[in-house]
Design a protein around this motif. Structure first.
Motif, PDB file in Angstrom:
ATOM      1  N   ILE A  79       0.834  -1.205   0.000  1.00  0.00           N
ATOM      2  CA  ILE A  79       0.000   0.000   0.000  1.00  0.00           C
ATOM      3  C   ILE A  79       0.873   1.262   0.000  1.00  0.00           C
ATOM      4  O   ILE A  79       0.639   2.193  -0.777  1.00  0.00           O
ATOM      5  CB  ILE A  79      -0.956  -0.004   1.207  1.00  0.00           C
ATOM      6  CG1 ILE A  79      -2.041  -1.068   1.019  1.00  0.00           C
ATOM      7  CG2 ILE A  79      -1.583   1.378   1.407  1.00  0.00           C
ATOM      8  CD1 ILE A  79      -2.931  -1.267   2.228  1.00  0.00           C
ATOM      9  N   SER A  82       2.846   1.532  -3.421  1.00  0.00           N
ATOM     10  CA  SER A  82       1.983   1.951  -4.536  1.00  0.00           C
ATOM     11  C   SER A  82       1.466   3.364  -4.324  1.00  0.00           C
ATOM     12  O   SER A  82       1.296   4.130  -5.279  1.00  0.00           O
ATOM     13  CB  SER A  82       0.816   0.971  -4.706  1.00  0.00           C
ATOM     14  OG  SER A  82      -0.036   0.970  -3.580  1.00  0.00           O
ATOM     15  N   GLN A 179       1.231  -3.144  -5.705  1.00  0.00           N
ATOM     16  CA  GLN A 179      -0.136  -3.234  -5.197  1.00  0.00           C
ATOM     17  C   GLN A 179      -0.673  -4.659  -5.218  1.00  0.00           C
ATOM     18  O   GLN A 179      -1.467  -5.045  -4.363  1.00  0.00           O
ATOM     19  CB  GLN A 179      -1.050  -2.329  -6.022  1.00  0.00           C
ATOM     20  CG  GLN A 179      -2.459  -2.189  -5.479  1.00  0.00           C
ATOM     21  CD  GLN A 179      -3.359  -1.401  -6.404  1.00  0.00           C
ATOM     22  OE1 GLN A 179      -3.648  -1.831  -7.516  1.00  0.00           O
ATOM     23  NE2 GLN A 179      -3.805  -0.240  -5.944  1.00  0.00           N
ATOM     24  N   GLY A 195      -3.840   3.705  -0.034  1.00  0.00           N
ATOM     25  CA  GLY A 195      -2.860   4.120  -1.028  1.00  0.00           C
ATOM     26  C   GLY A 195      -3.065   5.572  -1.414  1.00  0.00           C
ATOM     27  O   GLY A 195      -2.107   6.337  -1.591  1.00  0.00           O
ATOM     28  N   ALA A 241      -8.374  -2.107  -8.608  1.00  0.00           N
ATOM     29  CA  ALA A 241      -7.884  -3.019  -7.569  1.00  0.00           C
ATOM     30  C   ALA A 241      -8.767  -4.256  -7.469  1.00  0.00           C
ATOM     31  O   ALA A 241      -8.273  -5.377  -7.275  1.00  0.00           O
ATOM     32  CB  ALA A 241      -7.827  -2.290  -6.222  1.00  0.00           C
TER      33      ALA A 241
END
Length: 306
Positions: A79, A82, A179, A195, A241
């Motif tokens: 986290i 990224s 990530q 993030g 994501a």
């Protein structure tokens, strides 16, 4: 560092991830139009911070409503990495780079990102480089080059701008690969929200510039900045994501080759910029390459759900 690839899902199970990927690429394509508008009134760092602040407020509110807690400790490395490289570094570098080079050159340079994602994913995540992915990425990259060449006429390309776009592509690729492991330990909303928080903190040195520019910027530019935070960031990074957790980084990166074709179409519809035949041909190559990269041989197991 190795990530175990989940079993190939059923056709029905793939559809939510496919839909999420489609939402992402459409919204990221729309971002190019908004960046071009807002970038005329906001400096690169201020625009990145304003975009990230908007996204952080929305994502934070959603997490509070849904009572989403802190990510597990195992997810924080990915986290933070990224957040710094992708949410923070990439946005500032791309905003800055597009001031120094024409759009066509920026598109060509930044589109090495998916290639780097595939290579880093194979090296660091053990994803492999299946032949359809390599062939599809080659076709799509050729299409991106054609689009870039067809839209570069009369533009300028300073060495600084090329370097900035190259650094943006590297930051994007490294952020995606960082990530991916985090998504094995935390949900898409958690990874995206925190993030985004990290990226916002990294861009806080631009706060003074943002406060100064927001008072002088026209309303349209400020609305575009808010739009960038709400949709191409808060929503699109979350759907990204979600889809990334269900496929490999390489295949997900290849999906973004749809973006140049969509930008051509959106510019045609929204800005009345009629594309040249060469531009249309390049867009078609981008789409064809993504289709090839998604191909799974008959009887074979795909590496992911998208």
């Amino acid at each position: 560092m190795t990530v175990t690839v989940p079993p190939s899902p059923t056709a029905t199970g793939r559809w939510p991830a496919i839909a999420a990927a489609c939402v992402t690429v459409v919204l990221w394509a729309s971002a190019f139009v908004s960046i071009r508008s807002a970038g005329a009134s906001y400096s690169p760092g201020a625009l990145a911070l304003g975009r990230l602040l908007t996204a952080s407020l929305v994502l934070g509110a959603v997490c509070l409503v849904r009572r989403v807690g802190l990510p597990p400790r195992a997810a924080w490395r990915g986290i933070v990495t990224s957040g710094l490289l992708w949410f923070g570094g990439y946005m500032v570098l791309l905003n800055w780079g597009e001031r120094e080079v024409d759009a066509g050159t920026a598109a060509m340079v930044v589109n090495i990102g998916p290639v780097l994602i595939a290579l880093l994913g194979a090296r660091l995540l053990g994803e492999g480089l299946p032949r359809p992915l390599l062939l599809g990425m080659a076709v799509s990259f050729a299409g991106a080059v054609v689009v870039g060449l067809s839209t570069s006429g009369g533009g300028h390309a300073s060495p600084l701008g090329v370097v900035l776009c190259l650094l943006a592509a590297v930051s994007y690729a490294a952020g995606v690969v960082a990530q991916k492991p985090a998504l094995a330990h935390a949900g898409a909303l958690q990874v995206t929200t925190y993030g985004c928080f990290v990226g916002t903190l990294a861009c806080l040195p631009f706060a003074g510039r943002l406060l100064d520019e927001v008072g002088r910027a026209p309303l349209g530019a400020s609305l575009n900045m808010v739009y960038l935070g709400l949709f191409p960031t808060a929503l699109a990074f979350t759907t990204w994501a979600f889809a990334l957790a269900r496929t490999t980084a390489g295949r997900m990166g290849a999906t973004t080759y749809v973006v140049p074709a969509l930008v051509v179409l959106m510019s045609w519809l929204a800005l009345d910029e009629v594309p040249a035949l060469l531009t249309l041909a390049g867009g078609a190559l981008c789409l064809a390459g993504v289709a090839v990269s998604r191909h799974v041989p008959r009887g074979g197991r795909g590496p992911g759900g998208v």
